[in-house]
Scaffold this active site. Sequence first.
Site, PDB file in Angstrom:
ATOM      1  N   ASP A 137      41.661  20.576  39.721  1.00  0.00           N
ATOM      2  CA  ASP A 137      41.182  21.727  40.475  1.00  0.00           C
ATOM      3  C   ASP A 137      39.678  21.614  40.689  1.00  0.00           C
ATOM      4  OD1 ASP A 137      41.602  24.058  41.888  1.00  0.00           O
ATOM      5  OD2 ASP A 137      41.219  25.340  40.159  1.00  0.00           O
ATOM      6  N   HIS A 144      32.368  31.173  46.827  1.00  0.00           N
ATOM      7  CA  HIS A 144      33.054  31.628  45.610  1.00  0.00           C
ATOM      8  C   HIS A 144      32.213  31.273  44.384  1.00  0.00           C
ATOM      9  CE1 HIS A 144      36.091  32.185  42.501  1.00  0.00           C
ATOM     10  NE2 HIS A 144      35.889  30.942  42.120  1.00  0.00           N
ATOM     11  N   ARG A 153      25.920  35.137  35.820  1.00  0.00           N
ATOM     12  CA  ARG A 153      24.537  34.665  35.595  1.00  0.00           C
ATOM     13  C   ARG A 153      23.683  35.032  36.795  1.00  0.00           C
ATOM     14  NH1 ARG A 153      27.713  30.315  35.146  1.00  0.00           N
ATOM     15  NH2 ARG A 153      27.037  29.761  37.229  1.00  0.00           N
ATOM     16  N   GLU A 209      43.773  32.919  43.090  1.00  0.00           N
ATOM     17  CA  GLU A 209      42.711  32.186  43.774  1.00  0.00           C
ATOM     18  C   GLU A 209      43.328  31.516  44.987  1.00  0.00           C
ATOM     19  OE1 GLU A 209      40.764  29.565  40.913  1.00  0.00           O
ATOM     20  OE2 GLU A 209      39.375  31.180  40.370  1.00  0.00           O
ATOM     21  N   GLU A 211      43.462  28.807  47.473  1.00  0.00           N
ATOM     22  CA  GLU A 211      42.909  27.458  47.579  1.00  0.00           C
ATOM     23  C   GLU A 211      43.725  26.631  48.570  1.00  0.00           C
ATOM     24  OE1 GLU A 211      41.873  25.527  43.920  1.00  0.00           O
ATOM     25  OE2 GLU A 211      41.668  27.421  42.829  1.00  0.00           O
ATOM     26  N   ASP A 243      46.003  29.462  42.468  1.00  0.00           N
ATOM     27  CA  ASP A 243      45.597  29.109  41.104  1.00  0.00           C
ATOM     28  C   ASP A 243      45.467  30.424  40.314  1.00  0.00           C
ATOM     29  OD1 ASP A 243      44.629  27.631  38.964  1.00  0.00           O
ATOM     30  OD2 ASP A 243      42.556  27.708  39.668  1.00  0.00           O
ATOM     31  N   ARG A 247      41.409  36.299  34.080  1.00  0.00           N
ATOM     32  CA  ARG A 247      39.944  36.328  33.987  1.00  0.00           C
ATOM     33  C   ARG A 247      39.431  36.692  32.607  1.00  0.00           C
ATOM     34  NH1 ARG A 247      38.900  33.189  38.130  1.00  0.00           N
ATOM     35  NH2 ARG A 247      39.442  34.085  40.146  1.00  0.00           N
ATOM     36  N   GLN A 250      39.983  33.731  30.402  1.00  0.00           N
ATOM     37  CA  GLN A 250      39.068  32.677  30.863  1.00  0.00           C
ATOM     38  C   GLN A 250      37.643  32.898  30.349  1.00  0.00           C
ATOM     39  OE1 GLN A 250      38.990  32.446  35.164  1.00  0.00           O
ATOM     40  NE2 GLN A 250      37.584  30.725  35.225  1.00  0.00           N
ATOM     41  N   LYS A 263      44.428  29.279  33.126  1.00  0.00           N
ATOM     42  CA  LYS A 263      44.842  28.666  34.389  1.00  0.00           C
ATOM     43  C   LYS A 263      46.229  28.049  34.321  1.00  0.00           C
ATOM     44  CE  LYS A 263      40.811  29.127  36.529  1.00  0.00           C
ATOM     45  NZ  LYS A 263      40.629  29.687  37.871  1.00  0.00           N
ATOM     46  N   THR A 267      50.705  27.589  38.515  1.00  0.00           N
ATOM     47  CA  THR A 267      49.992  27.401  39.779  1.00  0.00           C
ATOM     48  C   THR A 267      51.073  27.313  40.847  1.00  0.00           C
ATOM     49  OG1 THR A 267      48.299  26.124  38.643  1.00  0.00           O
ATOM     50  CG2 THR A 267      48.389  25.914  41.040  1.00  0.00           C
ATOM     51  N   THR A 370      38.512  28.016  45.102  1.00  0.00           N
ATOM     52  CA  THR A 370      38.733  29.244  45.868  1.00  0.00           C
ATOM     53  C   THR A 370      37.913  29.214  47.153  1.00  0.00           C
ATOM     54  OG1 THR A 370      38.998  30.373  43.775  1.00  0.00           O
ATOM     55  CG2 THR A 370      38.678  31.760  45.717  1.00  0.00           C
ATOM     56  N   GLU A 384      35.846  38.198  42.951  1.00  0.00           N
ATOM     57  CA  GLU A 384      34.752  38.337  43.916  1.00  0.00           C
ATOM     58  C   GLU A 384      34.824  39.656  44.663  1.00  0.00           C
ATOM     59  OE1 GLU A 384      33.828  34.971  46.669  1.00  0.00           O
ATOM     60  OE2 GLU A 384      35.433  34.063  45.500  1.00  0.00           O
TER      61      GLU A 384
HETATM   62 MN    MN Z   1      40.834  27.409  40.896  1.00  0.00          MN
END
Ligand code: MN
Length: 440
Positions: A137, A144, A153, A209, A211, A243, A247, A250, A263, A267, A370, A384
């Site tokens: 991935d 994203h 951050r 996600e 993708e 995906d 969260r 994660q 993850k 998938t 993503t 997001e």
């Molecule tokens: Mn992903």
Amino acid sequence: MIDETHAAGRASWVTSANGHTMFPIQNLPLGVFSPDGGSARGGVAIGDRILDLGSALEAGLFSGAARDAAEAASGRTLNALLEAGPAARQALRRRVSDILDAKGADAAKIETIAGRLLHDADRCVIHLPARVGNFTDFFAGIHHAHTAGTISRPENPLMPNYKYVPVAYHSRASSVRVSGGLVRRPNGQRKPPEQDAPDFGPCRNLDYEMELGVWIGPGNEIGSPIPIAEASRHVAGFCLLNDWSARDIQAWESQPLGPFLAKSLSTFVSPWIVTTEALAPFRIAQPPRPAGDPAPLRHLNDAADQADGCFDIGLEVLLLTPKMRAAGAAPHVLSRSNASMLYWTVAQMVAHHTSNGCNLQPGDLFGSGTVSGTAPGSAGCLLEMTRGGRNPVSLPNGETRTYLLDGDEVVFRATCRRDGYASIGFGECRGTVTEALTLG
Ligand code: MN
């Protein structure tokens, strides 16, 4: 390479392939299916039907290179065809296009045996098209990466390597599944900021996600990197890839080695391999990097790839909640974006992945990362869209969501459009969230 198989004027004697369909005769995506009670086998989607390659072989419709390719594509997985490479796919595409062409040389004769060659797609079970040996991935959706980075951050959203390295991680191949099933909310370790210690329980922040999935064709020997100029030869086709991402799990588990159980819960991929040949009319130049960004290092920089290594694929995410389903409402479009938003081309991903000598294998799968745009309504995941769960999304029936609730169904769609060409679609990638296993 654009050829007669892309001609907008070409129509099929399969009438559902003409007009509004994801699978006109200009698409011809490859997949694996079981007809009513039958065994798994390779086929080609055409309108609302599936062409059974084994039956077409038995009927003597193939010869030469197209026959070899059809044989490689007629079994329980498409790995043999993926391994055979672009010449085999092109031979198969040309002949299948002839077979299905309303004005094909043998159309009248072939139409009389259509009952043996075609199956109604909605009466078939659709399988994963290939045995996936490895699933990588990437993180090539820069908008994203930027938005997700801003949430965790704010002072330094993009890591210093981002514009040099097509960042990726090795994800889980065994939990790649075909569209249409249930995804169970995982249990895992959660440690919200207000808690001193983690606990174990159902994921609270389950996300999707959106993708682009990449199916790898021929592989490379270990120790032999694929030069970027040859990378596109190793890409067989594309799908949509969800995906699923836990969260909260994660955030706690990823430091410092990256995503793991957040993850690998599942998938999902859309079932049809839309070949690079079908996508030829939708190749565009890679958008220029913003002023001030570094040029790609030499092993990732190829003029031909920059000239047409990007794909113009319109992407859509839709949501159907249990309440909407009960009311008979249609899925609501949450966002729209485009594969051209990716910072790295697929060829750059292939060249980077093998630059240390790592070997790719036929049937390996890449996720692009993503795909999000910059405009409102173009975010490819809820993290997001809701700014980390702070701004709930409102749905037309008054419901709101920060993350997914049990019973929610997520649907991805993709369409390619270009003036003068037939539009082609990818088929849907769908999945419905089901409740976590009860802890004993
Ligand atoms: Mn992903």
